[in-house]
Design an enzyme around this catalytic site. Structure first.
Site, mmCIF file in Angstrom:
data_model
loop_
_atom_site.group_PDB
_atom_site.id
_atom_site.type_symbol
_atom_site.label_atom_id
_atom_site.label_comp_id
_atom_site.label_asym_id
_atom_site.label_seq_id
_atom_site.Cartn_x
_atom_site.Cartn_y
_atom_site.Cartn_z
ATOM 1 N N ASP A 1 -6.676 -6.833 3.728
ATOM 2 C CA ASP A 1 -7.729 -6.267 2.880
ATOM 3 C C ASP A 1 -8.591 -7.378 2.302
ATOM 4 O OD1 ASP A 1 -9.128 -4.336 1.268
ATOM 5 O OD2 ASP A 1 -7.950 -5.072 -0.424
ATOM 6 N N TYR B 1 0.808 -1.228 0.000
ATOM 7 C CA TYR B 1 0.000 0.000 0.000
ATOM 8 C C TYR B 1 0.837 1.272 0.000
ATOM 9 C CZ TYR B 1 -4.567 -2.191 0.438
ATOM 10 O OH TYR B 1 -5.711 -2.888 0.181
ATOM 11 N N ASP C 1 -12.715 -8.852 3.472
ATOM 12 C CA ASP C 1 -13.910 -8.966 2.631
ATOM 13 C C ASP C 1 -14.501 -10.368 2.777
ATOM 14 O OD1 ASP C 1 -13.757 -6.365 1.630
ATOM 15 O OD2 ASP C 1 -13.995 -6.989 -0.465
ATOM 16 N N ASP D 1 -3.601 -18.549 1.922
ATOM 17 C CA ASP D 1 -4.517 -19.334 1.080
ATOM 18 C C ASP D 1 -5.295 -20.341 1.923
ATOM 19 O OD1 ASP D 1 -2.039 -20.560 1.465
ATOM 20 O OD2 ASP D 1 -1.882 -21.341 -0.574
#
Ligand code: IPM
Ligand code: MN
Length: 331
Positions: free
Chosen positions: A234, A125, A238, A210
């Protein structure tokens, strides 16, 4: 003394859900003194301001910032995200992004209750890298991930402190990709092990990112506190929202735990321009983000009442849900 809150309603459904969140905070009896800041994609299109240094200085004077959502389809990707959201996260040193997940995942019968601590100022970022020979067949783009020992360690330490305070399993899981990102992963793993040694009462685990995606769906009960880097956080949050009743319920706190400036509270969802004005936006994520703000401002009793009211809010339009939560917290 009233808490001084800077309010950035933003774009799309942002102002709608923020209105409900403020209504609920006031109904809970918490004294707040709000100042609106007109920022976001619409403001940028009007006069070019994304977040000037003067506005940033003004924001520093508040106790907290409540943000609805920013971004509009007419503005190219990155302008508002980097110029407003990330600028606030970096400049105000909001180094923890705390995202709680309480809900019952599809196919499960028992609710889970875990929280993700996402490092919020580093990783890919930061904007390290660049492009060469753009638009040619020889174009090269690099985008580095910046990981400092200090940055990883302070997020990890926050996660362990939180685990000691929570009413959970007293457990912290590090999520990374140490099998491939051997430089950054090794730094994170060693920082994690060093902090873990200071907290003998807290259990630990490590998951590759993962594999964590599988566990979030199939076995979310294994988690109490999860700590991870900015980009993994991030994506994982979600997914956390998706398995915890949907993104309409997902709240977040961008925290400066050192309290050298205001912290910022925002729903995980975006500005959803397709449903603006329809009353379809669920304000619960914004209301729960305001509850996180109250926790941070030392108003945990009101925050707990708001969370309980959100559990029973049911369905309806944006204002119907807001009114129902407000009525419940007002008693
Ligand atoms: C979030 C958002 C932001 C992020 C974007 C809008 C910059 O997706 O808060 O999760 O990537 O952090
Ligand atoms: Mn996101």
């Amino acid at each position: 003394m009233a808490h001084r809150i800077a309010v950035i309603g933003g774009d799309g459904i942002g102002p709608e859900v923020t209105t409900e969140a403020l209504k609920v905070v006031r109904a809970a009896g918490v004294a707040i003194d709000t100042t609106d800041f007109d920022l976001g994609g619409a403001r940028y299109l009007r006069d070019g301001e994304v977040l000037s240094d003067a506005t940033l200085e003004a924001l520093r004077g508040f106790d907290a910032i409540l943000l609805g959502a920013v971004g509009t389809p007419e503005v190219p990707p990155g302008v508002i995200e980097r110029g407003l959201l990330l600028k606030m996260r970096f400049e105000l040193d909001l180094y923890v992004n705390q995202r709680p997940f309480v809900g019952t995942a599809p196919g499960h019968s028992q609710p889970h209750d875990f929280v993700v601590i996402r490092e919020n100022t580093e990783g890919p970022y930061v904007g390290e890298g660049g492009v060469l020979r753009k638009g040619t067949p020889h174009e090269v783009a690099t985008q580095g991930s910046v990981n400092t020992r200090m940055g990883a360690e302070r997020a990890i330490r926050y996660a362990f402190e939180l685990a000691t305070q929570r009413d959970g399993a007293k457990h912290v899981t590090l999520v990374h990709k140490t099998n491939v990102l051997t430089f950054a992963g090794d730094l994170w793993q060693r920082a994690f092990d060093a902090v873990a040694a200071e907290y003998p009462g807290i259990g630990t685990a490590y998951n590759h990112v993962d594999a964590a995606c599988i566990y979030f769906v199939q076995d979310p009960h294994r988690y109490d506190v999860v700590v991870t880097d900015n980009l993994f956080g991030d994506i994982l949050t979600d997914l956390g929202g998706a398995v915890s009743g949907g993104i309409g319920l997902a709240s977040s706190a961008n925290l400066n735990p050192a309290r050298t400036g205001p912290s910022m509270f925002e729903p995980v969802h975006g500005s959803a321009p397709d449903i603006v004005g329809t009353g379809k936006a669920n304000p619960t994520a914004a209301v729960l983000s305001a509850a996180l703000m109250l926790d941070f401002l030392g108003e945990s009793a009101a925050a707990d009442r708001i969370r309980t009211a959100c559990d029973e809010a049911g369905a309806g339009t944006t204002t119907e849900i807001g009114d129902r939560i407000a009525a419940a917290v007002a008693g």
